[in-house]
Scaffold this motif. Structure first.
Motif, PDB file in Angstrom:
ATOM      1  N   TRP A   1       0.851  -1.320  -0.103  1.00  0.00           N
ATOM      2  CA  TRP A   1      -0.125  -0.197  -0.041  1.00  0.00           C
ATOM      3  C   TRP A   1       0.684   1.340  -0.008  1.00  0.00           C
ATOM      4  CZ3 TRP A   1      -4.621  -1.143  -1.500  1.00  0.00           C
ATOM      5  CH2 TRP A   1      -4.990  -2.570  -1.378  1.00  0.00           C
ATOM      6  N   MET A   2       2.077   1.328   0.699  1.00  0.00           N
ATOM      7  CA  MET A   2       3.034   2.398   0.564  1.00  0.00           C
ATOM      8  C   MET A   2       3.637   2.535  -0.676  1.00  0.00           C
ATOM      9  SD  MET A   2       2.771   3.900   3.561  1.00  0.00           S
ATOM     10  CE  MET A   2       2.658   3.626   5.283  1.00  0.00           C
ATOM     11  N   ASN A   3       3.901   1.640  -1.517  1.00  0.00           N
ATOM     12  CA  ASN A   3       4.175   1.626  -2.761  1.00  0.00           C
ATOM     13  C   ASN A   3       2.986   2.110  -3.736  1.00  0.00           C
ATOM     14  OD1 ASN A   3       6.878   0.431  -2.853  1.00  0.00           O
ATOM     15  ND2 ASN A   3       6.295  -1.614  -3.042  1.00  0.00           N
ATOM     16  N   LEU A   4       1.908   1.799  -3.441  1.00  0.00           N
ATOM     17  CA  LEU A   4       0.905   2.199  -4.033  1.00  0.00           C
ATOM     18  C   LEU A   4       0.860   3.754  -3.975  1.00  0.00           C
ATOM     19  CD1 LEU A   4      -0.996   1.065  -6.184  1.00  0.00           C
ATOM     20  CD2 LEU A   4      -2.431   0.685  -4.577  1.00  0.00           C
ATOM     21  N   LEU A   5       0.957   4.222  -2.847  1.00  0.00           N
ATOM     22  CA  LEU A   5       0.726   5.663  -2.506  1.00  0.00           C
ATOM     23  C   LEU A   5       1.845   6.349  -3.130  1.00  0.00           C
ATOM     24  CD1 LEU A   5      -0.166   7.991  -0.753  1.00  0.00           C
ATOM     25  CD2 LEU A   5       1.184   7.141   1.131  1.00  0.00           C
ATOM     26  N   SER A   6       3.245   5.891  -3.083  1.00  0.00           N
ATOM     27  CA  SER A   6       4.283   6.519  -3.759  1.00  0.00           C
ATOM     28  C   SER A   6       3.954   6.605  -5.151  1.00  0.00           C
ATOM     29  CB  SER A   6       5.407   5.304  -3.737  1.00  0.00           C
ATOM     30  OG  SER A   6       6.153   5.810  -2.538  1.00  0.00           O
ATOM     31  N   ILE A   7       3.332   5.917  -5.833  1.00  0.00           N
ATOM     32  CA  ILE A   7       3.034   5.888  -7.310  1.00  0.00           C
ATOM     33  C   ILE A   7       1.994   6.948  -7.454  1.00  0.00           C
ATOM     34  CG2 ILE A   7       1.844   4.704  -9.075  1.00  0.00           C
ATOM     35  CD1 ILE A   7       3.357   2.082  -8.127  1.00  0.00           C
ATOM     36  N   ILE A   8       0.928   6.803  -6.735  1.00  0.00           N
ATOM     37  CA  ILE A   8      -0.088   7.819  -6.963  1.00  0.00           C
ATOM     38  C   ILE A   8       0.562   9.140  -6.733  1.00  0.00           C
ATOM     39  CG2 ILE A   8      -2.264   8.553  -5.667  1.00  0.00           C
ATOM     40  CD1 ILE A   8      -2.932   5.668  -5.441  1.00  0.00           C
ATOM     41  N   SER A   9       1.302   9.477  -5.630  1.00  0.00           N
ATOM     42  CA  SER A   9       2.009  10.564  -5.470  1.00  0.00           C
ATOM     43  C   SER A   9       2.974  11.219  -6.289  1.00  0.00           C
ATOM     44  CB  SER A   9       2.723  10.775  -3.956  1.00  0.00           C
ATOM     45  OG  SER A   9       3.604   9.963  -3.933  1.00  0.00           O
ATOM     46  N   THR A  10       3.408  10.290  -6.908  1.00  0.00           N
ATOM     47  CA  THR A  10       4.198  10.912  -8.211  1.00  0.00           C
ATOM     48  C   THR A  10       3.400  11.188  -9.184  1.00  0.00           C
ATOM     49  OG1 THR A  10       6.005   9.231  -7.380  1.00  0.00           O
ATOM     50  CG2 THR A  10       6.106  10.362  -9.634  1.00  0.00           C
ATOM     51  N   ASP A  11       2.537  10.244  -9.593  1.00  0.00           N
ATOM     52  CA  ASP A  11       1.525  10.426 -10.870  1.00  0.00           C
ATOM     53  C   ASP A  11       0.676  11.911 -10.633  1.00  0.00           C
ATOM     54  OD1 ASP A  11       2.843   8.366 -12.046  1.00  0.00           O
ATOM     55  OD2 ASP A  11       1.223   6.965 -11.727  1.00  0.00           O
ATOM     56  N   HIS A  12       0.530  12.047  -9.460  1.00  0.00           N
ATOM     57  CA  HIS A  12      -0.535  13.191  -9.202  1.00  0.00           C
ATOM     58  C   HIS A  12      -0.173  14.297  -8.518  1.00  0.00           C
ATOM     59  CE1 HIS A  12      -4.074  10.961 -10.657  1.00  0.00           C
ATOM     60  NE2 HIS A  12      -3.055   9.875 -10.284  1.00  0.00           N
ATOM     61  N   ASP A  13       1.424  14.425  -8.362  1.00  0.00           N
ATOM     62  CA  ASP A  13       1.918  15.424  -7.806  1.00  0.00           C
ATOM     63  C   ASP A  13       1.352  16.043  -6.395  1.00  0.00           C
ATOM     64  OD1 ASP A  13       3.922  16.061  -9.845  1.00  0.00           O
ATOM     65  OD2 ASP A  13       2.474  16.924 -11.074  1.00  0.00           O
TER      66      ASP A  13
ATOM     67  N   ASP B   1      -7.306   0.610  -9.629  1.00  0.00           N
ATOM     68  CA  ASP B   1      -7.214  -0.845 -10.264  1.00  0.00           C
ATOM     69  C   ASP B   1      -6.317  -0.652 -11.488  1.00  0.00           C
ATOM     70  OD1 ASP B   1      -8.704  -2.497  -8.832  1.00  0.00           O
ATOM     71  OD2 ASP B   1     -10.522  -1.652  -9.388  1.00  0.00           O
ATOM     72  N   SER B   2      -6.298   0.378 -12.372  1.00  0.00           N
ATOM     73  CA  SER B   2      -5.770   0.492 -13.663  1.00  0.00           C
ATOM     74  C   SER B   2      -4.201   0.704 -12.962  1.00  0.00           C
ATOM     75  CB  SER B   2      -6.036   1.453 -14.494  1.00  0.00           C
ATOM     76  OG  SER B   2      -5.579   2.866 -13.761  1.00  0.00           O
ATOM     77  N   ILE B   3      -3.897   1.315 -12.020  1.00  0.00           N
ATOM     78  CA  ILE B   3      -2.526   1.628 -11.276  1.00  0.00           C
ATOM     79  C   ILE B   3      -2.019   0.246 -10.979  1.00  0.00           C
ATOM     80  CG2 ILE B   3      -1.177   2.435  -9.779  1.00  0.00           C
ATOM     81  CD1 ILE B   3      -3.311   4.779  -9.352  1.00  0.00           C
ATOM     82  N   THR B   4      -2.796  -0.577 -10.160  1.00  0.00           N
ATOM     83  CA  THR B   4      -2.456  -1.848  -9.678  1.00  0.00           C
ATOM     84  C   THR B   4      -2.252  -2.819 -10.857  1.00  0.00           C
ATOM     85  OG1 THR B   4      -3.967  -1.417  -7.936  1.00  0.00           O
ATOM     86  CG2 THR B   4      -2.898  -3.620  -8.109  1.00  0.00           C
ATOM     87  N   PHE B   5      -2.977  -2.783 -12.002  1.00  0.00           N
ATOM     88  CA  PHE B   5      -2.854  -3.711 -13.089  1.00  0.00           C
ATOM     89  C   PHE B   5      -1.462  -3.297 -14.074  1.00  0.00           C
ATOM     90  CE2 PHE B   5      -3.776  -4.567 -17.634  1.00  0.00           C
ATOM     91  CZ  PHE B   5      -3.696  -5.958 -17.466  1.00  0.00           C
ATOM     92  N   ILE B   6      -1.342  -2.176 -14.212  1.00  0.00           N
ATOM     93  CA  ILE B   6      -0.255  -1.583 -15.102  1.00  0.00           C
ATOM     94  C   ILE B   6       1.077  -1.702 -14.479  1.00  0.00           C
ATOM     95  CG2 ILE B   6       0.511   0.501 -16.232  1.00  0.00           C
ATOM     96  CD1 ILE B   6      -2.339   1.467 -16.623  1.00  0.00           C
ATOM     97  N   ARG B   7       0.996  -1.252 -13.369  1.00  0.00           N
ATOM     98  CA  ARG B   7       2.351  -1.559 -12.728  1.00  0.00           C
ATOM     99  C   ARG B   7       2.519  -2.907 -12.030  1.00  0.00           C
ATOM    100  NH1 ARG B   7       5.030   3.704 -12.366  1.00  0.00           N
ATOM    101  NH2 ARG B   7       3.458   5.380 -12.830  1.00  0.00           N
ATOM    102  N   LYS B   8       1.664  -3.770 -12.105  1.00  0.00           N
ATOM    103  CA  LYS B   8       1.728  -5.218 -11.756  1.00  0.00           C
ATOM    104  C   LYS B   8       2.329  -5.230 -10.276  1.00  0.00           C
ATOM    105  CE  LYS B   8       2.002  -7.786 -15.891  1.00  0.00           C
ATOM    106  NZ  LYS B   8       1.705  -6.999 -16.973  1.00  0.00           N
ATOM    107  N   LEU B   9       1.814  -4.440  -9.374  1.00  0.00           N
ATOM    108  CA  LEU B   9       2.264  -4.414  -7.961  1.00  0.00           C
ATOM    109  C   LEU B   9       1.826  -5.647  -7.511  1.00  0.00           C
ATOM    110  CD1 LEU B   9       2.024  -0.941  -6.725  1.00  0.00           C
ATOM    111  CD2 LEU B   9       4.080  -2.177  -6.932  1.00  0.00           C
TER     112      LEU B   9
END
Ligand SMILES: [Zn+2]
Length: 126
Positions: free
Chosen positions: A56-68, A118-126
């Motif tokens: 979940w922390m990884n996912l947060l990192s991705i979201i925070s990068t993608d969404h500034d 879901d698309s983040i999870t899918f695309i990044r294959k976390l």
């Protein structure tokens, strides 16, 4: 915080497993479930498995990068995740419940309409 969530969980032996309705009907209608000798919580053995807090922390990192996201937003979200029992319980919690909680936390701090978990999870294959 209840005692159940603070429990270190001590899994019962194979011989003490209890028959409960299954979430995997292909194996019949009931199956044996392990449970915790300390708090009695039944282990989630369904296909809807919880994920580690690192996920979940990884996912947060991705979201925070993608969404500034601002540092402060990211820190507040990370703290709420860290403080939620559901992300620390790999025994009885469900992945889908974790996801609901994760989205609920995100919604408090950012406009979520543009984020598709879901698309983040899918695309990044976390
Ligand atoms: Zn326990």
């Amino acid at each position: 915080m209840s005692g159940m969530q603070n429990c270190e969980h001590s899994v019962c032996g194979r011989e003490n497993r209890v028959w409960l309705p299954t979430t995997k009907p292909r194996y019949g209608s009931i199956e044996k479930h392990p449970w915790c000798l300390n708090c009695g919580l039944v282990k989630n053995i369904s296909d809807d498995q919880p994920k580690s807090i690192g996920y979940w922390m990884n996912l947060l990192s991705i979201i925070s990068t993608d969404h500034d996201l601002k540092q402060v937003q990211k820190r507040l979200i990370a703290k709420e995740i860290e403080d939620s029992d559901i992300f620390h319980d790999s025994f009885g919690s469900f992945g889908s419940d974790q996801k609901k909680t994760f989205i609920g936390i995100l919604k408090k701090y950012i406009l979520l309409s543009s984020i598709d978990i879901d698309s983040i999870t899918f695309i990044r294959k976390l």
